[in-house]
Design a protein around this motif. Structure first.
Motif, PDB file in Angstrom:
ATOM      1  N   VAL A   1      -3.449  -9.729   3.385  1.00 25.91           N
ATOM      2  CA  VAL A   1      -4.777  -9.153   3.543  1.00 25.91           C
ATOM      3  C   VAL A   1      -4.796  -7.858   2.745  1.00 25.91           C
ATOM      4  O   VAL A   1      -4.222  -6.852   3.152  1.00 25.91           O
ATOM      5  CB  VAL A   1      -5.104  -8.877   5.023  1.00 25.91           C
ATOM      6  N   ASP A   2      -5.421  -7.875   1.580  1.00 30.40           N
ATOM      7  CA  ASP A   2      -5.390  -6.754   0.650  1.00 30.40           C
ATOM      8  C   ASP A   2      -6.512  -5.775   0.964  1.00 30.40           C
ATOM      9  O   ASP A   2      -7.673  -6.166   1.053  1.00 30.40           O
ATOM     10  CB  ASP A   2      -5.530  -7.281  -0.779  1.00 30.40           C
ATOM     11  N   LEU A   3      -6.167  -4.488   1.118  1.00 28.79           N
ATOM     12  CA  LEU A   3      -7.136  -3.463   1.473  1.00 28.79           C
ATOM     13  C   LEU A   3      -7.269  -2.426   0.368  1.00 28.79           C
ATOM     14  O   LEU A   3      -6.303  -2.132  -0.335  1.00 28.79           O
ATOM     15  CB  LEU A   3      -6.712  -2.740   2.751  1.00 28.79           C
ATOM     16  N   ASP A   4      -8.464  -1.867   0.226  1.00 27.55           N
ATOM     17  CA  ASP A   4      -8.658  -0.661  -0.578  1.00 27.55           C
ATOM     18  C   ASP A   4      -8.524   0.529   0.362  1.00 27.55           C
ATOM     19  O   ASP A   4      -9.405   0.785   1.182  1.00 27.55           O
ATOM     20  CB  ASP A   4     -10.041  -0.652  -1.238  1.00 27.55           C
ATOM     21  N   THR A   5      -7.403   1.257   0.253  1.00 25.24           N
ATOM     22  CA  THR A   5      -7.154   2.383   1.141  1.00 25.24           C
ATOM     23  C   THR A   5      -7.882   3.627   0.634  1.00 25.24           C
ATOM     24  O   THR A   5      -8.310   3.677  -0.520  1.00 25.24           O
ATOM     25  CB  THR A   5      -5.642   2.672   1.221  1.00 25.24           C
ATOM     26  N   PRO A   6      -8.012   4.666   1.472  1.00 24.30           N
ATOM     27  CA  PRO A   6      -8.646   5.903   1.005  1.00 24.30           C
ATOM     28  C   PRO A   6      -7.976   6.495  -0.232  1.00 24.30           C
ATOM     29  O   PRO A   6      -8.645   7.033  -1.113  1.00 24.30           O
ATOM     30  CB  PRO A   6      -8.509   6.834   2.220  1.00 24.30           C
ATOM     31  N   LEU A   7      -6.631   6.397  -0.313  1.00 26.00           N
ATOM     32  CA  LEU A   7      -5.926   6.920  -1.480  1.00 26.00           C
ATOM     33  C   LEU A   7      -6.298   6.134  -2.734  1.00 26.00           C
ATOM     34  O   LEU A   7      -6.508   6.721  -3.803  1.00 26.00           O
ATOM     35  CB  LEU A   7      -4.415   6.871  -1.254  1.00 26.00           C
ATOM     36  N   GLU A   8      -6.397   4.811  -2.618  1.00 21.49           N
ATOM     37  CA  GLU A   8      -6.806   3.998  -3.761  1.00 21.49           C
ATOM     38  C   GLU A   8      -8.223   4.335  -4.198  1.00 21.49           C
ATOM     39  O   GLU A   8      -8.511   4.459  -5.398  1.00 21.49           O
ATOM     40  CB  GLU A   8      -6.692   2.511  -3.406  1.00 21.49           C
ATOM     41  N   ASN A   9      -9.119   4.470  -3.238  1.00 22.04           N
ATOM     42  CA  ASN A   9     -10.505   4.817  -3.573  1.00 22.04           C
ATOM     43  C   ASN A   9     -10.591   6.198  -4.227  1.00 22.04           C
ATOM     44  O   ASN A   9     -11.339   6.392  -5.189  1.00 22.04           O
ATOM     45  CB  ASN A   9     -11.375   4.789  -2.310  1.00 22.04           C
TER      46      ASN A   9
ATOM     47  N   TYR B   1      -3.588   5.024  -9.534  1.00 19.22           N
ATOM     48  CA  TYR B   1      -4.366   3.934  -8.926  1.00 19.22           C
ATOM     49  C   TYR B   1      -3.732   2.580  -9.228  1.00 19.22           C
ATOM     50  O   TYR B   1      -3.637   1.712  -8.345  1.00 19.22           O
ATOM     51  CB  TYR B   1      -5.797   3.968  -9.452  1.00 19.22           C
ATOM     52  N   SER B   2      -3.291   2.386 -10.470  1.00 16.85           N
ATOM     53  CA  SER B   2      -2.704   1.098 -10.844  1.00 16.85           C
ATOM     54  C   SER B   2      -1.356   0.859 -10.170  1.00 16.85           C
ATOM     55  O   SER B   2      -0.897  -0.286 -10.081  1.00 16.85           O
ATOM     56  CB  SER B   2      -2.543   1.012 -12.365  1.00 16.85           C
ATOM     57  N   ALA B   3      -0.713   1.942  -9.704  1.00 14.94           N
ATOM     58  CA  ALA B   3       0.618   1.816  -9.103  1.00 14.94           C
ATOM     59  C   ALA B   3       0.568   1.682  -7.588  1.00 14.94           C
ATOM     60  O   ALA B   3       1.600   1.510  -6.946  1.00 14.94           O
ATOM     61  CB  ALA B   3       1.475   3.025  -9.484  1.00 14.94           C
ATOM     62  N   ILE B   4      -0.628   1.764  -6.991  1.00 16.81           N
ATOM     63  CA  ILE B   4      -0.762   1.698  -5.534  1.00 16.81           C
ATOM     64  C   ILE B   4      -1.224   0.307  -5.114  1.00 16.81           C
ATOM     65  O   ILE B   4      -2.124  -0.272  -5.719  1.00 16.81           O
ATOM     66  CB  ILE B   4      -1.781   2.733  -5.023  1.00 16.81           C
ATOM     67  N   ASP B   5      -0.606  -0.208  -4.076  1.00 11.63           N
ATOM     68  CA  ASP B   5      -1.075  -1.473  -3.503  1.00 11.63           C
ATOM     69  C   ASP B   5      -0.722  -1.468  -2.020  1.00 11.63           C
ATOM     70  O   ASP B   5       0.456  -1.344  -1.663  1.00 11.63           O
ATOM     71  CB  ASP B   5      -0.426  -2.666  -4.197  1.00 11.63           C
ATOM     72  N   CYS B   6      -1.718  -1.576  -1.171  1.00 11.47           N
ATOM     73  CA  CYS B   6      -1.505  -1.574   0.275  1.00 11.47           C
ATOM     74  C   CYS B   6      -2.050  -2.865   0.867  1.00 11.47           C
ATOM     75  O   CYS B   6      -3.206  -3.223   0.610  1.00 11.47           O
ATOM     76  CB  CYS B   6      -2.193  -0.376   0.926  1.00 11.47           C
ATOM     77  N   THR B   7      -1.237  -3.570   1.626  1.00 17.38           N
ATOM     78  CA  THR B   7      -1.657  -4.850   2.193  1.00 17.38           C
ATOM     79  C   THR B   7      -1.107  -5.019   3.611  1.00 17.38           C
ATOM     80  O   THR B   7      -0.088  -4.429   3.970  1.00 17.38           O
ATOM     81  CB  THR B   7      -1.142  -6.042   1.352  1.00 17.38           C
ATOM     82  N   TYR B   8      -1.824  -5.826   4.380  1.00 20.89           N
ATOM     83  CA  TYR B   8      -1.269  -6.363   5.618  1.00 20.89           C
ATOM     84  C   TYR B   8      -0.750  -7.768   5.318  1.00 20.89           C
ATOM     85  O   TYR B   8      -1.359  -8.509   4.550  1.00 20.89           O
ATOM     86  CB  TYR B   8      -2.327  -6.446   6.715  1.00 20.89           C
ATOM     87  N   VAL B   9       0.383  -8.111   5.926  1.00 22.34           N
ATOM     88  CA  VAL B   9       0.968  -9.441   5.748  1.00 22.34           C
ATOM     89  C   VAL B   9       1.161 -10.076   7.114  1.00 22.34           C
ATOM     90  O   VAL B   9       1.785  -9.483   8.001  1.00 22.34           O
ATOM     91  CB  VAL B   9       2.314  -9.382   5.001  1.00 22.34           C
TER      92      VAL B   9
END
Length: 215
Positions: A21-29, A67-75
Motif C-alpha cells: 500500500v503505497d502512500l505519499d507521506t508529508p515528507l514526500e509531498n 523526493y526520488s530517494a524516498i518511498d514509504c509503504t505499508y506491506v
C-alpha cells in the motif's frame, strides 16, 4: 494505492504472498512541491537576481533528488500475518511492524472536510482501526473519491479477514471505546469533534476580548 496498480484490487491479488500500500507521506509531498516551487522561483528571478536564482536552482535539485530517494509503504505480509511499515531513503530501508492481522478490528472509510474561501469539499481515504482504538491511515485521501475508497476498503478487509465500515457521504469517522472495544460511528462535521480546533477558536476569542477590553 495497492501495488501501484488497479489490478492489485482484484481477487487474484489474494494469491500473492504480500500486498503493498503505497502512500505519499508529508515528507514526500514537501520535497516534491518544494522542488517545484524553487525551480519556478529561480526561473522568475533569473533576470533580476542571478545569485539567488542559482541558489534556488540548487535547492530545487537537492529537493528533487530527495523526493526520488524516498518511498514509504505499508506491506500486508500474508506469510507472517502482519502489517509492516517500510521506509526507503537513499537506498537504506527500515521496516517496522505495525500490528498483526488479528489486531485490526475494522477497515474503514474516513471522510475529512476541507474548506477554502469560496468552496467546501470532502476527501476520503482508508484507515485501519485496531482493537486498542488506534486509527492508522493506509491510503492517500482523494477529493470526492468516496466510492473508490469503499472498494479499496473491501479488498483490504478481505486480505486481513476482518470487517469493513464504509460510512456515509460527507460524514466523518468517530472512534470511541465502548466496553473495552472500539465503537465506530459516522457523523456530520462538527467542531465539537475536533478539540484542537476548538481550542484555537477559544484562544482567538480570548485575545479578541482582551484587545477590546484594553481599548
Amino acid at each position: 494505492m495497492l501495488d501501484q496498480a488497479v489490478d492489485a484490487y482484484s481477487a487474484s491479488s489474494m494469491s500473492r504472498p504480500y500486498l503493498r500500500v503505497d502512500l505519499d507521506t508529508p515528507l514526500e509531498n514537501f520535497t516534491f512541491w518544494g522542488a517545484l516551487a524553487s525551480a519556478l522561483l529561480s526561473i522568475f528571478l533569473l533576470s533580476t537576481s542571478g545569485e539567488i536564482a542559482a541558489l534556488l536552482f540548487v535547492l530545487a535539485i537537492a529537493l528533487g533528488l530527495t523526493y526520488s530517494a524516498i518511498d514509504c509503504t505499508y506491506v500486508l505480509d500474508h506469510n507472517t500475518k502482519s502489517v509492516y511499515y517500510l521506509r526507503r531513503l537513499f537506498g537504506f530501508t527500515t521496516r517496522y511492524q505495525v500490528c498483526p492481522y488479528n489486531q485490526v478490528h475494522t477497515v474503514a472509510v474516513n471522510g475529512t472536510r476541507h474548506e477554502s474561501k469560496h468552496s467546501t469539499w470532502w476527501n476520503y481515504g482508508v484507515v485501519f482501526v485496531t482493537h486498542s482504538g488506534e486509527v492508522i491511515p493506509v491510503s492517500n485521501e482523494r477529493q470526492e473519491d468516496y466510492y473508490r475508497a469503499g472498494q479499496n476498503a473491501d479488498i483490504l478487509a478481505r486480505h486481513l479477514g476482518t470487517r469493513v465500515h464504509k460510512g456515509r457521504l460527507e460524514n466523518e469517522l468517530i472512534v470511541k471505546e465502548v466496553g473495552g472495544q472500539p465503537y465506530l460511528s459516522y457523523e456530520p462535521y462538527s467542531i465539537l469533534n475536533h478539540p484542537f480546533i476548538m481550542l484555537i477558536y477559544v484562544f482567538v476569542a480570548m485575545v479578541w476580548i482582551a484587545l477590546m477590553a484594553a481599548h
